[in-house]
Motif scaffolding. Structure first.
Motif, PDB file in Angstrom:
ATOM      1  N   LEU A 110       6.080 -10.294   2.882  1.00  0.00           N
ATOM      2  CA  LEU A 110       6.374  -8.679   2.822  1.00  0.00           C
ATOM      3  C   LEU A 110       4.995  -7.939   2.310  1.00  0.00           C
ATOM      4  O   LEU A 110       4.129  -8.596   1.728  1.00  0.00           O
ATOM      5  CB  LEU A 110       7.475  -8.227   1.721  1.00  0.00           C
ATOM      6  N   ALA A 113       3.051  -8.448  -1.168  1.00  0.00           N
ATOM      7  CA  ALA A 113       3.480  -9.740  -1.551  1.00  0.00           C
ATOM      8  C   ALA A 113       2.327 -10.533  -2.247  1.00  0.00           C
ATOM      9  O   ALA A 113       2.394 -11.231  -3.260  1.00  0.00           O
ATOM     10  CB  ALA A 113       3.925 -10.714  -0.527  1.00  0.00           C
ATOM     11  N   GLY A 114       1.122 -10.093  -1.848  1.00  0.00           N
ATOM     12  CA  GLY A 114      -0.059 -10.885  -2.117  1.00  0.00           C
ATOM     13  C   GLY A 114      -1.121 -11.325  -1.084  1.00  0.00           C
ATOM     14  O   GLY A 114      -1.840 -12.296  -1.526  1.00  0.00           O
ATOM     15  N   ARG A 142      -1.205  -1.421   7.775  1.00  0.00           N
ATOM     16  CA  ARG A 142      -1.410  -0.545   6.641  1.00  0.00           C
ATOM     17  C   ARG A 142      -2.901   0.055   6.798  1.00  0.00           C
ATOM     18  O   ARG A 142      -3.779  -0.492   7.283  1.00  0.00           O
ATOM     19  CB  ARG A 142      -1.581  -1.376   5.269  1.00  0.00           C
ATOM     20  N   GLN A 148      -9.614  -3.383   2.779  1.00  0.00           N
ATOM     21  CA  GLN A 148      -9.104  -4.418   1.746  1.00  0.00           C
ATOM     22  C   GLN A 148      -9.570  -5.860   1.872  1.00  0.00           C
ATOM     23  O   GLN A 148     -10.343  -6.251   0.985  1.00  0.00           O
ATOM     24  CB  GLN A 148      -7.712  -4.163   1.426  1.00  0.00           C
ATOM     25  N   THR A 279      -1.835 -16.691  -9.767  1.00  0.00           N
ATOM     26  CA  THR A 279      -1.396 -16.259 -11.143  1.00  0.00           C
ATOM     27  C   THR A 279      -2.264 -14.935 -11.594  1.00  0.00           C
ATOM     28  O   THR A 279      -2.552 -15.133 -12.698  1.00  0.00           O
ATOM     29  CB  THR A 279      -1.587 -17.522 -11.909  1.00  0.00           C
ATOM     30  N   GLY A 280      -2.556 -14.155 -10.729  1.00  0.00           N
ATOM     31  CA  GLY A 280      -3.536 -13.194 -11.286  1.00  0.00           C
ATOM     32  C   GLY A 280      -4.033 -12.312 -10.170  1.00  0.00           C
ATOM     33  O   GLY A 280      -3.963 -12.749  -9.065  1.00  0.00           O
TER      34      GLY A 280
HETATM   35  P1  GDP Z   1      -0.285  -7.699   0.878  1.00  0.00           P
HETATM   36  O1  GDP Z   1       0.176  -6.452   0.952  1.00  0.00           O
HETATM   37  O2  GDP Z   1       0.678  -8.798   0.934  1.00  0.00           O
HETATM   38  O3  GDP Z   1      -1.596  -7.988   1.385  1.00  0.00           O
HETATM   39  O4  GDP Z   1      -0.552  -7.669  -0.904  1.00  0.00           O
HETATM   40  P2  GDP Z   1      -2.034  -7.435  -1.783  1.00  0.00           P
HETATM   41  O5  GDP Z   1      -2.737  -8.734  -1.511  1.00  0.00           O
HETATM   42  O6  GDP Z   1      -2.568  -6.042  -1.295  1.00  0.00           O
HETATM   43  O7  GDP Z   1      -1.193  -7.556  -3.252  1.00  0.00           O
HETATM   44  C1  GDP Z   1      -0.643  -6.610  -3.777  1.00  0.00           C
HETATM   45  C2  GDP Z   1      -0.924  -6.010  -4.959  1.00  0.00           C
HETATM   46  O8  GDP Z   1      -0.337  -7.308  -5.865  1.00  0.00           O
HETATM   47  C3  GDP Z   1      -2.499  -5.958  -5.403  1.00  0.00           C
HETATM   48  O9  GDP Z   1      -2.405  -4.876  -6.336  1.00  0.00           O
HETATM   49  C4  GDP Z   1      -2.880  -7.236  -5.703  1.00  0.00           C
HETATM   50  O10 GDP Z   1      -4.165  -6.887  -6.649  1.00  0.00           O
HETATM   51  C5  GDP Z   1      -1.675  -7.949  -6.592  1.00  0.00           C
HETATM   52  N1  GDP Z   1      -1.396  -9.279  -6.792  1.00  0.00           N
HETATM   53  C6  GDP Z   1      -1.999 -10.047  -5.596  1.00  0.00           C
HETATM   54  N2  GDP Z   1      -1.670 -11.431  -6.256  1.00  0.00           N
HETATM   55  C7  GDP Z   1      -1.166 -11.189  -7.503  1.00  0.00           C
HETATM   56  C8  GDP Z   1      -0.972 -12.171  -8.499  1.00  0.00           C
HETATM   57  O11 GDP Z   1      -0.997 -13.327  -8.613  1.00  0.00           O
HETATM   58  N3  GDP Z   1      -0.776 -11.702  -9.809  1.00  0.00           N
HETATM   59  C9  GDP Z   1      -0.729 -10.353 -10.043  1.00  0.00           C
HETATM   60  N4  GDP Z   1      -0.540  -9.850 -11.165  1.00  0.00           N
HETATM   61  N5  GDP Z   1      -1.061  -9.276  -9.258  1.00  0.00           N
HETATM   62  C10 GDP Z   1      -1.379 -10.060  -8.014  1.00  0.00           C
END
Ligand code: GDP
Length: 300
Positions: A110, A113-114, A142, A148, A279-280
């Motif tokens: 989604l 999701a990260g 997006r 990004q 984890t961050g």
């Molecule tokens: P995408 O839309 O699936 O590509 O998600 P993104 O990689 O853009 O991540 C969405 C948001 O979650 C961003 O602000 C990232 O910095 C944050 N994020 C991603 N992975 C982690 C994680 O493991 N921990 C935390 N706290 N934030 C994360």
């Protein structure tokens, strides 16, 4: 790890009560299993996983291995530990590399999701290990996704293949294919393809992801799931399993305040292993997933 704080505390409390007992009666076991069940449900673990987990713990805790143990309470804790490892996937599963490079890794999940962050983390981790990864920007949904990924690539010191203006714009399948062809030509040994995610599961997104999968025939399809997702984990994971038939799971945001339900449900529900944990937000906040270590963290 913040994620399992409450669940860990609840289980610790349950076991503390148990430790005051010598031999365990059936009623002791039932009481303990009921508390474990409640703690897991409150942590948003999927009902079907909770049922399976508690039934197995109960059966084993009432059996001979506990009755004959010198310390029955400790034995029950051991059983819970083993069963946690089981629902988390058993033994560690490593990333699989293609016999003939490049290894193609597709990311799905989604929006938010990260995935894009993970692409950078994975690329950096692989590069450190002597690989020569290429990132491919197939998330054209997006507006900022390509930029990004380029930023993340720069931080990781890894090149990014992105659509040229007028060539491939609006066609993520073509970008993915061209990216893999480019990797072959430039002798990158791993290609990581970032794909689009929507806020909810939708048919168009799945079709796109599925078309990309067919076009590039990846060695791994990693489903990235936010540990904060809670009870939606089941439906989301199943939808992605049907849609893209992922080969492994990445749990992200395990540093957050999630109750841990998604983390504890997804491997068991999909039968697919968790390969990495995120984890961050930093590119180094990432590690291969070990079911046994996660179980120990929960029970510590
Ligand atoms: P995408 O839309 O699936 O590509 O998600 P993104 O990689 O853009 O991540 C969405 C948001 O979650 C961003 O602000 C990232 O910095 C944050 N994020 C991603 N992975 C982690 C994680 O493991 N921990 C935390 N706290 N934030 C994360």
């Amino acid at each position: 790890m913040a994620t399992f704080g409450t669940l860990s505390d609840r289980l610790a409390e349950t076991f503390k009560n148990l430790r005051t007992k010598g031999k365990l009666s059936a009623a002791d076991v039932d009481g303990t299993v009921r508390e474990i069940r409640r703690a897991l449900l409150d942590a948003d673990v999927a009902l079907e996983v909770v049922k399976d987990f508690t039934a197995t713990v109960r059966e084993r805790a009432l059996g001979d291995e506990v009755n004959k143990a010198l310390n029955p309470a400790q034995q029950v804790v051991q059983i819970v530990n083993e069963e946690l490892i089981r629902i988390l996937g058993g033994s560690q599963r490593r990333l699989e590399f293609a016999k003939k490079p490049p290894t193609v890794i597709m990311l799905a999940g989604l929006q938010g999701a990260g995935k894009t962050t993970l692409a950078g983390k994975l690329a950096k981790w692989l590069a450190k290990d002597g690989h020569t990864p290429l990132l491919v920007a197939s998330d054209l949904q997006r507006p900022n996704a390509v930029t990004q990924l380029q930023v993340v690539g720069e931080q990781a010191g890894v090149p990014v293949f992105a659509p040229e203006p007028g060539n491939g714009v609006g066609n993520p399948v073509k970008v993915a294919k061209d990216g893999v062809a480019w990797a072959k030509q430039k002798q990158h040994d791993v290609v990581i393809v970032d794909t689009a995610g929507r806020l909810g599961v939708d048919a168009e997104l799945m079709k796109q992801a599925s078309d990309i999968r067919k076009a590039i025939d990846p060695d791994e399809v990693l489903f990235v799931i936010d540990a904060m997702i809670g009870q939606d984990a089941v439906a989301t994971a199943k939808a992605f399993q049907d849609g893209v038939d992922f080969t492994g799971v990445v749990l992200s945001k395990l540093d957050g305040d999630a109750r841990g339900g998604a983390a504890l449900s997804v491997a068991s529900i999909t039968g697919r292993p968790i390969i990495f944990a995120s984890t961050g937000e930093g590119l180094d906040d990432f590690e291969p997933f070990h079911p046994d270590r996660m179980a120990s963290r929960i029970l510590d």
